[in-house]
Design a protein around this motif. Structure first.
Motif, PDB file in Angstrom:
ATOM      1  N   LEU A 129      -3.878   8.820   0.479  1.00 39.95           N
ATOM      2  CA  LEU A 129      -3.563   9.943   0.102  1.00 39.95           C
ATOM      3  C   LEU A 129      -2.402  10.634   1.552  1.00 39.95           C
ATOM      4  O   LEU A 129      -2.952  10.072   2.358  1.00 39.95           O
ATOM      5  N   GLU A 130      -1.939  10.997   0.649  1.00 35.55           N
ATOM      6  CA  GLU A 130      -0.475  11.610   2.154  1.00 35.55           C
ATOM      7  C   GLU A 130      -1.339  12.487   2.450  1.00 35.55           C
ATOM      8  O   GLU A 130      -1.714  13.425   2.525  1.00 35.55           O
ATOM      9  N   GLU A 131      -0.670  12.579   4.041  1.00 27.77           N
ATOM     10  CA  GLU A 131      -1.320  14.171   4.745  1.00 27.77           C
ATOM     11  C   GLU A 131      -0.542  15.340   3.769  1.00 27.77           C
ATOM     12  O   GLU A 131      -2.444  16.082   4.610  1.00 27.77           O
ATOM     13  N   TYR A 136      -4.047  15.677   1.640  1.00 26.08           N
ATOM     14  CA  TYR A 136      -5.246  15.469   1.733  1.00 26.08           C
ATOM     15  C   TYR A 136      -5.887  16.973   3.039  1.00 26.08           C
ATOM     16  O   TYR A 136      -7.074  17.651   2.734  1.00 26.08           O
ATOM     17  N   LYS A 194      -6.621  12.089   9.657  1.00 22.33           N
ATOM     18  CA  LYS A 194      -5.621  10.592  10.350  1.00 22.33           C
ATOM     19  C   LYS A 194      -6.243   9.630  10.783  1.00 22.33           C
ATOM     20  O   LYS A 194      -6.266   8.301  10.933  1.00 22.33           O
ATOM     21  N   GLN A 198      -7.549   6.849   8.573  1.00 24.30           N
ATOM     22  CA  GLN A 198      -6.350   6.314   7.899  1.00 24.30           C
ATOM     23  C   GLN A 198      -5.730   4.798   9.239  1.00 24.30           C
ATOM     24  O   GLN A 198      -5.665   3.972   8.233  1.00 24.30           O
TER      25      GLN A 198
END
Length: 499
Positions: free
Chosen positions: A153-155, A158, A214, A217
């Motif tokens: 997912l993009e930050e 999320y 983060k 990831q």
């Protein structure tokens, strides 16, 4: 698990002066323990707790410098654990064996709780990724809350997902427990409770989970090493002047790698490896591996040009030394990769391809033995030094292995397959004469490898020269006849458009 101080001054009970509660106070001790692989996750938890709690009454410790020496708990670490009320363990299942969940900090902390009288109730809390460790059964656990499917997912996406984390979330409840414990320390000094708002608590939980996301990831999902690797461990004397590896050396690798050599074990003594290896390949395997290893002892770069032929399908592997380690006790370790050489895909008509391969085999054989410029001709071999002859003998066996492999791969290892291109008389004459000579040539080359002094090496060199001269005398004309027949067959096949 690791742990090191990164916090305020040492704890001492004291009554604050009017309007000042930032002096030396007895504080809620929080100790974060983690494996080195989980440092970024531990820092996310550390930063989130520090940002949310009243730091005048909170002391948070985390390892960022590695103060432990070996497995000994430093005095400063022991002292901190004695002042710890809440031990947070970050667990993702990726610890090294030397940093398992039941680390020394945990054992020391649990033992100290029976001997220490602290204002807050001592607790051990596990932050885990997928599942709690078995040894943590019965302990309080908080799932980090990131599924593998969410990692891509993009930050922003999320962060939006985390908006559903409210005051009932496990992490929010844990922060509320910490808030209540902080107020226990405030109340001991007749100070009122620090007001903590539910929205602020939920936001703090969201921020911690976001920082954990983060950090996760950037971690490896999985790692695949497509190459085969063996490790040679040598405990005996080994120098650049050594002729071979000590028999007590150990060769180890995974099952797939060791199966290349037809070995079921994942670890085997070098002596047993040589003794049990296929008679067809054992000498060249031994010589090639030893050449790569020994060549690294007196130079920065090893001889990584070496190739071995192995396996039932006679695949080619390039042998590359990637690491050489020397331990303080004198033991040595060599890491070698076996990189498979890719084979080209055949094109065109099958018969045309087989004729061309057969012609290539015959020409390569001729270039090896019947051309004066070849390093395998009798005259060239005869006037080489002993050291040069050892290298040529190794190269000779390797070329013979290549011929054998290519013949097998092209389905030309059966003499009957050649009758399609020439007559039985030529085929039987070459087979009857050459096969015994090849056997003698391999034996002479093996004597060259095994020779312990120049006298024996010189005798082996003479044997090689004598056998090559017999090959030159007996096979030269039949080889030329076969090349003509194959050339004619190729031309006929091409004229018929390979039908």
């Amino acid at each position: 698990m690791k742990s090191v101080r990164r916090t305020d001054k040492a704890k001492q009970s004291a009554t604050p002066t009017s309007g000042d509660v930032s002096g030396n106070l007895e504080k809620l001790g929080i100790f974060i323990s983690y494996a080195s692989e989980d440092m970024q996750l531990a820092l996310a938890i550390y930063n989130g707790i520090k940002a949310h709690l009243d730091t005048d009454f909170t002391d948070v410790w985390i390892d960022v410098e590695g103060m432990r020496s070996g497995f000994d708990l430093k005095t400063q670490i022991r002292d901190q654990l004695k002042q710890t009320d809440i031990l947070i363990v970050v667990y993702t299942g990726q610890e090294k064996e030397s940093h398992g969940f039941t680390g020394l900090e945990i054992g020391f902390f649990l033992r100290e709780q029976d001997e220490t009288n602290r204002p807050a109730e001592p607790r051990l809390v596990v932050f885990y990724l997928d599942k709690m460790p078995i040894v943590a059964a019965g302990l309080k656990g908080i799932r980090l809350g990131v599924d593998k499917t969410e990692m891509a997912l993009e930050e922003a996406a999320y962060r939006k997902k985390l908006s559903s984390v409210d005051d009932s979330h496990a992490l929010s409840l844990f922060l509320r427990d910490l808030e209540e414990s902080v107020n226990v320390f405030r109340n001991r000094l007749s100070l009122p409770d620090q007001p903590y708002l539910p929205d602020a608590r939920s936001l703090a939980a969201q921020n911690i989970l976001f920082d954990i996301f983060k950090a996760l990831q950037t971690r490896k999902d999985f790692e695949v090493n497509p190459q085969r690797k063996v490790i040679l461990a040598v405990e005996g004397d080994l120098t650049k002047d050594s002729a071979e590896l000590p028999g007590s050396s150990t060769m180890s690798g995974d099952q797939a790698t060791m199966s290349i050599f037809g070995i079921a074990e994942t670890s085997i003594l070098w002596k047993d490896f040589v003794d049990s290896a296929s008679s067809q390949f054992k000498l060249i395997w031994k010589s090639t591996i030893e050449r790569v290893v020994l060549s690294s002892l007196d130079q920065l770069e090893a001889d990584n040009s070496q190739i071995i032929v192995a396996g039932y399908d006679q695949d080619i592997y390039r042998l590359i030394l990637t690491k050489r380690i020397r331990y303080n006790n004198g033991a040595k370790e060599f890491h070698l990769y076996l990189v498979k050489v890719l084979k080209p895909n055949p094109l065109g008509n099958e018969r045309t391809t087989r004729i061309l391969k057969a012609l290539g085999l015959c020409c390569r054989f001729r270039f090896m033995f019947f051309e004066s410029a070849s390093e395998f001709s009798s005259s060239f071999f005869e006037y080489r030094t002993i050291a040069q002859s050892r290298d040529s003998a190794r190269s000779l066996i390797r070329e013979l292995d290549f011929l054998s492999r290519d013949s097998f791969e092209a389905k030309l290892n059966d003499p009957g397959a050649w009758v399609d291109f020439t007559n039985w008389q030529t085929v039987t004459e070459i087979s009857r004469v050459y096969l015994p000579l090849e056997k003698r040539l391999r034996e002479a080359a093996s004597h060259m490898f095994d020779a312990v002094d120049d006298a024996r090496a010189g005798a082996a060199q003479k044997q090689i020269v004598d056998v090559i001269r017999e090959i030159e005398a007996a096979i030269d004309k039949p080889n030329m006849t076969l090349i003509r027949a194959l050339s004619n067959a190729l031309m006929e096949n091409l004229q018929s458009k390979g039908r």
